[in-house]
Design an enzyme around this catalytic site. Structure first.
Site, mmCIF file in Angstrom:
data_model
loop_
_atom_site.group_PDB
_atom_site.id
_atom_site.type_symbol
_atom_site.label_atom_id
_atom_site.label_comp_id
_atom_site.label_asym_id
_atom_site.label_seq_id
_atom_site.Cartn_x
_atom_site.Cartn_y
_atom_site.Cartn_z
ATOM 1 C CB CYS A 42 -0.907 -0.006 1.230
ATOM 2 S SG CYS A 42 -2.062 1.391 1.303
ATOM 3 C CG ASP A 44 -0.585 4.048 5.410
ATOM 4 O OD1 ASP A 44 0.338 4.502 6.115
ATOM 5 O OD2 ASP A 44 -1.785 4.103 5.745
ATOM 6 N NE ARG A 46 -0.641 4.738 8.839
ATOM 7 C CZ ARG A 46 -1.866 4.397 9.208
ATOM 8 N NH1 ARG A 46 -2.227 4.561 10.481
ATOM 9 N NH2 ARG A 46 -2.733 3.902 8.337
ATOM 10 C CG HIS A 98 -1.596 -0.998 6.041
ATOM 11 N ND1 HIS A 98 -2.199 -0.003 6.786
ATOM 12 C CD2 HIS A 98 -1.637 -0.563 4.766
ATOM 13 C CE1 HIS A 98 -2.565 0.985 5.997
ATOM 14 N NE2 HIS A 98 -2.243 0.674 4.754
ATOM 15 C CB CYS A 101 -5.798 -0.218 4.603
ATOM 16 S SG CYS A 101 -5.600 0.355 2.909
#
Length: 205
Positions: A42, A44, A46, A98, A101
């Site tokens: 992803c 993302d 993080r 994750h 999400c």
């Protein structure tokens, strides 16, 4: 214009530290790219692929998009798989989603006519397929969590069934596709291979 000079300074410090710890590291990277893994994850911020599995630059070939999707019409993703396997010789592909999400959460909410909603239609299709199971989960957070897992498993199947990996397997090349999920809350990865097998067989999960 925003001043990003601090990032350039941090880059210089990082490069100096890497060279001090591993003399010749950048010279080695310049001469060749031989990653051991393809990571499909992803976007993302993080979930940085190399960092959470403790590997330095050069070890992981990375493709990222919102909700870690592998769509048959997405030439970006399919080209990445082809290049990683045929050119770089990667044999282990990791699809990693994750918990928490934002893309998965948005797919369970009403469409807002954003561009990203067209992309997340693929996740909504998964949610529809497993609607009965998801509706039995009363806690909205746990429902999103479960869809995160189902999404990863489905994308693993998409990789396994892509023309590139099918052809390579038919030629005898061992291509292994792994389904993992990362928990931002504790920093740990979990292998969900058993769920992948059930999704592939279209069995109840």
């Amino acid at each position: 214009m925003t001043d990003l000079s601090h990032l350039l300074q941090q880059n210089r410090e990082w490069a100096a530290r890497m060279e001090a710890e591993r003399p010749g590291f950048f010279r080695m990277l310049r001469s060749q790219q031989r990653p051991r893994y393809l990571w499909i994850g992803c976007s993302d911020s993080r979930v940085p692929a190399n960092e959470i599995i403790g590997l330095p630059p050069g070890e992981v070939f990375v493709h990222r998009n919102v909700a870690n999707l592998v769509v048959h019409s997405d030439l970006n993703a399919i080209s990445t798989i082809e290049f990683a396997t045929r050119v770089l010789g990667v044999t282990d592909i990791i699809v990693c989603g994750h918990y928490g999400c934002g893309g998965i959460k948005a797919a369970l909410e009403p469409v807002q006519d954003r561009i990203v909603d067209h992309w997340l239609r693929h996740v909504r299709d998964i949610a529809k397929f497993y609607r009965e199971e998801l509706e039995e989960i009363e806690d909205p957070a746990l429902r999103v969590r479960r869809l995160c897992e189902l999404n990863v498993a489905t994308q693993v199947v998409h990789v396994q069934e892509s023309p590139v990996t099918v052809e390579l397997r038919e030629k005898g090349q061992d291509i292994r596709v792994h389904g993992w999920i990362y928990d931002v809350a504790d920093g740990l990865l979990r292998d969900i291979t058993s769920l992948v097998d059930k999704v592939r067989a279209r069995e109840p999960v």
